[in-house]
Design a protein around this motif. Structure first.
Motif, PDB file in Angstrom:
ATOM      1  N   THR A 265      -6.911   0.638   3.535  1.00  0.00           N
ATOM      2  CA  THR A 265      -7.122  -0.664   4.184  1.00  0.00           C
ATOM      3  C   THR A 265      -6.030  -0.974   5.195  1.00  0.00           C
ATOM      4  OG1 THR A 265      -8.201  -1.489   2.177  1.00  0.00           O
ATOM      5  CG2 THR A 265      -7.443  -3.141   3.760  1.00  0.00           C
ATOM      6  N   VAL A 266      -4.799  -0.619   4.866  1.00  0.00           N
ATOM      7  CA  VAL A 266      -3.644  -0.891   5.730  1.00  0.00           C
ATOM      8  C   VAL A 266      -2.780   0.367   5.792  1.00  0.00           C
ATOM      9  CG1 VAL A 266      -3.631  -3.341   5.122  1.00  0.00           C
ATOM     10  CG2 VAL A 266      -2.201  -1.736   3.825  1.00  0.00           C
ATOM     11  N   ARG A 267      -1.797   0.348   6.680  1.00  0.00           N
ATOM     12  CA  ARG A 267      -0.804   1.423   6.732  1.00  0.00           C
ATOM     13  C   ARG A 267       0.447   0.992   5.988  1.00  0.00           C
ATOM     14  NH1 ARG A 267       0.915   2.814  12.457  1.00  0.00           N
ATOM     15  NH2 ARG A 267       2.411   4.068  11.271  1.00  0.00           N
TER      16      ARG A 267
ATOM     17  N   LEU B  82       1.304  -2.494   7.605  1.00  0.00           N
ATOM     18  CA  LEU B  82       0.952  -2.551   9.016  1.00  0.00           C
ATOM     19  C   LEU B  82      -0.537  -2.838   9.124  1.00  0.00           C
ATOM     20  CD1 LEU B  82       3.725  -1.135   9.310  1.00  0.00           C
ATOM     21  CD2 LEU B  82       2.726   0.215  11.153  1.00  0.00           C
ATOM     22  N   HIS B  83      -0.869  -3.805   9.991  1.00  0.00           N
ATOM     23  CA  HIS B  83      -2.278  -4.163  10.202  1.00  0.00           C
ATOM     24  C   HIS B  83      -2.479  -4.468  11.686  1.00  0.00           C
ATOM     25  CE1 HIS B  83      -6.199  -6.071   9.738  1.00  0.00           C
ATOM     26  NE2 HIS B  83      -6.220  -5.650   8.483  1.00  0.00           N
ATOM     27  N   ASP B  84      -3.547  -3.929  12.258  1.00  0.00           N
ATOM     28  CA  ASP B  84      -3.788  -4.101  13.694  1.00  0.00           C
ATOM     29  C   ASP B  84      -4.058  -5.546  14.067  1.00  0.00           C
ATOM     30  OD1 ASP B  84      -3.422  -1.411  14.197  1.00  0.00           O
ATOM     31  OD2 ASP B  84      -5.565  -0.920  14.058  1.00  0.00           O
ATOM     32  N   ASP B  85      -4.540  -6.344  13.133  1.00  0.00           N
ATOM     33  CA  ASP B  85      -4.812  -7.762  13.383  1.00  0.00           C
ATOM     34  C   ASP B  85      -3.891  -8.606  12.513  1.00  0.00           C
ATOM     35  OD1 ASP B  85      -5.967  -9.922  14.576  1.00  0.00           O
ATOM     36  OD2 ASP B  85      -7.949  -9.684  13.650  1.00  0.00           O
ATOM     37  N   ARG B  86      -2.608  -8.311  12.610  1.00  0.00           N
ATOM     38  CA  ARG B  86      -1.587  -8.897  11.743  1.00  0.00           C
ATOM     39  C   ARG B  86      -1.608 -10.424  11.722  1.00  0.00           C
ATOM     40  NH1 ARG B  86       3.859  -8.683  13.014  1.00  0.00           N
ATOM     41  NH2 ARG B  86       3.335  -9.626  15.015  1.00  0.00           N
ATOM     42  N   ASP B  87      -1.629 -11.050  12.894  1.00  0.00           N
ATOM     43  CA  ASP B  87      -1.514 -12.507  12.942  1.00  0.00           C
ATOM     44  C   ASP B  87      -2.720 -13.184  12.308  1.00  0.00           C
ATOM     45  OD1 ASP B  87       0.937 -12.250  14.168  1.00  0.00           O
ATOM     46  OD2 ASP B  87       0.146 -12.478  16.192  1.00  0.00           O
ATOM     47  N   ALA B  88      -3.882 -12.639  12.549  1.00  0.00           N
ATOM     48  CA  ALA B  88      -5.088 -13.212  11.943  1.00  0.00           C
ATOM     49  C   ALA B  88      -5.070 -13.029  10.436  1.00  0.00           C
ATOM     50  CB  ALA B  88      -6.340 -12.578  12.550  1.00  0.00           C
TER      51      ALA B  88
ATOM     52  N   VAL C 127      -8.072  -6.917   1.299  1.00  0.00           N
ATOM     53  CA  VAL C 127      -9.242  -6.034   1.379  1.00  0.00           C
ATOM     54  C   VAL C 127     -10.447  -6.789   1.930  1.00  0.00           C
ATOM     55  CG1 VAL C 127     -10.906  -4.711   0.015  1.00  0.00           C
ATOM     56  CG2 VAL C 127      -8.448  -4.460  -0.417  1.00  0.00           C
ATOM     57  N   THR C 128     -10.643  -8.021   1.472  1.00  0.00           N
ATOM     58  CA  THR C 128     -11.778  -8.824   1.943  1.00  0.00           C
ATOM     59  C   THR C 128     -11.661  -9.088   3.442  1.00  0.00           C
ATOM     60  OG1 THR C 128     -12.015  -9.894  -0.208  1.00  0.00           O
ATOM     61  CG2 THR C 128     -12.993 -11.016   1.685  1.00  0.00           C
ATOM     62  N   PHE C 129     -10.468  -9.464   3.899  1.00  0.00           N
ATOM     63  CA  PHE C 129     -10.263  -9.717   5.325  1.00  0.00           C
ATOM     64  C   PHE C 129     -10.531  -8.457   6.145  1.00  0.00           C
ATOM     65  CE2 PHE C 129      -7.588  -9.378   9.083  1.00  0.00           C
ATOM     66  CZ  PHE C 129      -7.915 -10.538   9.758  1.00  0.00           C
ATOM     67  N   SER C 130     -10.070  -7.336   5.646  1.00  0.00           N
ATOM     68  CA  SER C 130     -10.146  -6.083   6.416  1.00  0.00           C
ATOM     69  C   SER C 130     -11.518  -5.417   6.327  1.00  0.00           C
ATOM     70  CB  SER C 130      -9.078  -5.108   5.916  1.00  0.00           C
ATOM     71  OG  SER C 130      -7.792  -5.688   5.965  1.00  0.00           O
ATOM     72  N   GLY C 131     -12.338  -5.885   5.350  1.00  0.00           N
ATOM     73  CA  GLY C 131     -13.600  -5.226   5.036  1.00  0.00           C
ATOM     74  C   GLY C 131     -14.638  -5.247   6.095  1.00  0.00           C
TER      75      GLY C 131
END
Length: 363
Positions: free
Chosen positions: A265-267, A285-291, A359-363
């Motif tokens: 899900t994340v790095r 690490l997440h590509d949409d970190r701020d959101a 996980v829900t946010f990234s899903g």
């Protein structure tokens, strides 16, 4: 949910901490007393170093170390732009020039392969930062330093107790420092820091510099600072240190739970072979970190960004004339890092709640 559950830690050790504090109050010895000396000896032994000198903060530990090493106007010190400002601030406050190099994209620590090309006739040394509690590659850094006659300072503000190939932080450089800021893996009830070294000359100089440069009562060999670790903070640290190894064990277990639950899900920061990280923070690490941070905040889950702007792009260092794009790895990582709630006392239920939300946010 707390970002770091210091309240639970206090409740667990309350009786021991309060007994140590009462001992200090009863003694009426608040500065440079027995608790501080005991702490210095205990932590030096733990880190595998001959000497440890307590001081007022991790920032002061850096400044005092550089002062003892003779760093001053016109000198250059190589370091990372991806860290808390104190690392480079200490260099600049002494009139020297911080020289940044980019970071490794997997460990987020200073990239040893980028150091040599930045060495000039003015270079005095290297400060490596153990970001998030993962020791930098001191084997390669010391090899480069040896070739050019440079010192290596280990900024172990986040890594006290971490291991790398049999060595314990902050005992991996010529000088090592740590911070006892309350949120650190070993934290006090205010500010505190410590300098570690095997060099008696450096240790003696730091002892003098932390106390206005005194080498005897009212005998001032150097211009120094007022930066003494007080007895109340030393007392708190002695009580907490009795449980430190168990807390490190729990940090490993809880970090592994996050890694398992968020895998795919994340790095994550890479933990190298032969390394035991303290996980001072658990940072993804997440590509949409701020959101993602906003999404978690809306659900009562606190987060933090360590660190949103690399040091070479901070206004206070504009005189160094770095530009965006100079250190692309550090800049990219800064846009994606997000630290999740974490400590030795985070509960399974709290971790599951965080995992489900990410996980829900990234899903």
């Amino acid at each position: 949910m707390d970002f770091i559950n210091l309240k639970a830690q206090y409740e667990a050790y309350r009786d021991e901490i309060e007994k140590e504090i009462r001992d200090v109050i009863s003694s009426q010895r608040f500065i440079l007393g027995e608790k501080g000396r005991t702490l210095e000896e205990t932590l030096a032994r733990y880190a595998g170093m001959k000497f440890a000198v307590g001081c007022g903060s991790g920032t002061d530990a850096l400044i005092l170390s550089l002062m003892a090493l003779g760093v001053g106007k016109g000198d250059e010190v190589i370091t990372t732009p991806f860290t808390f400002i104190a690392t480079a601030e200490a260099v600049a406050l002494l009139g020297a020039r911080p020289v940044f190099v980019d970071i490794d994209p997997e460990t987020f620590n200073i990239d040893p392969s980028a150091v040599e090309e930045k060495i000039t006739v003015r270079t005095r040394g290297i400060i490596a930062v153990d970001i998030f509690g993962h020791p930098a590659d001191y084997e390669r850094l010391r090899e480069v330093a040896s070739d050019y006659g440079l010192f290596v300072v280990q900024d172990g503000a986040q890594s006290f107790g971490a291991k790398r190939n049999g060595l314990t932080s902050p005992g991996m450089g010529d000088v090592g420092i740590t911070s006892f800021f309350p949120a650190k893996p070993l934290g006090c009830f205010g500010e505190g820091g410590m300098v570690f070294t095997n060099d008696e000359r450096i240790a003696k100089k730091v002892e003098a510099l932390r106390n206005h440069g005194q080498t005897g009562r009212y005998v001032h060999r150097y211009l120094g600072k007022n930066s003494r670790l007080d007895e109340l903070q030393a007392a708190v640290l002695l009580a907490k240190f009795r449980h430190f190894d168990e807390e490190i064990r729990l940090r490993q277990k809880k970090a592994q739970r996050y890694r398992e639950g968020l895998d795919g899900t994340v790095r994550f920061q890479k933990v190298e072979e032969g390394v035991l990280s303290t996980f001072a923070q658990f940072t993804i690490l997440h590509d949409d970190r701020d959101a993602l941070a906003r999404y978690l905040a809306d659900r009562g889950i606190p987060t933090a960004i360590h660190y949103p702007t690399p040091l070479h792009l901070q206004e206070c260092f504009s005189y160094l004339e770095y530009r965006e794009g100079d250190f692309p790895v550090a800049e990219d990582i800064s846009r994606k890092v997000l630290s999740l709630p974490f400590s030795a006392f985070i509960t399974e239920e709290e971790q599951e709640r965080v995992i489900r939300a990410v996980v829900t946010f990234s899903g």
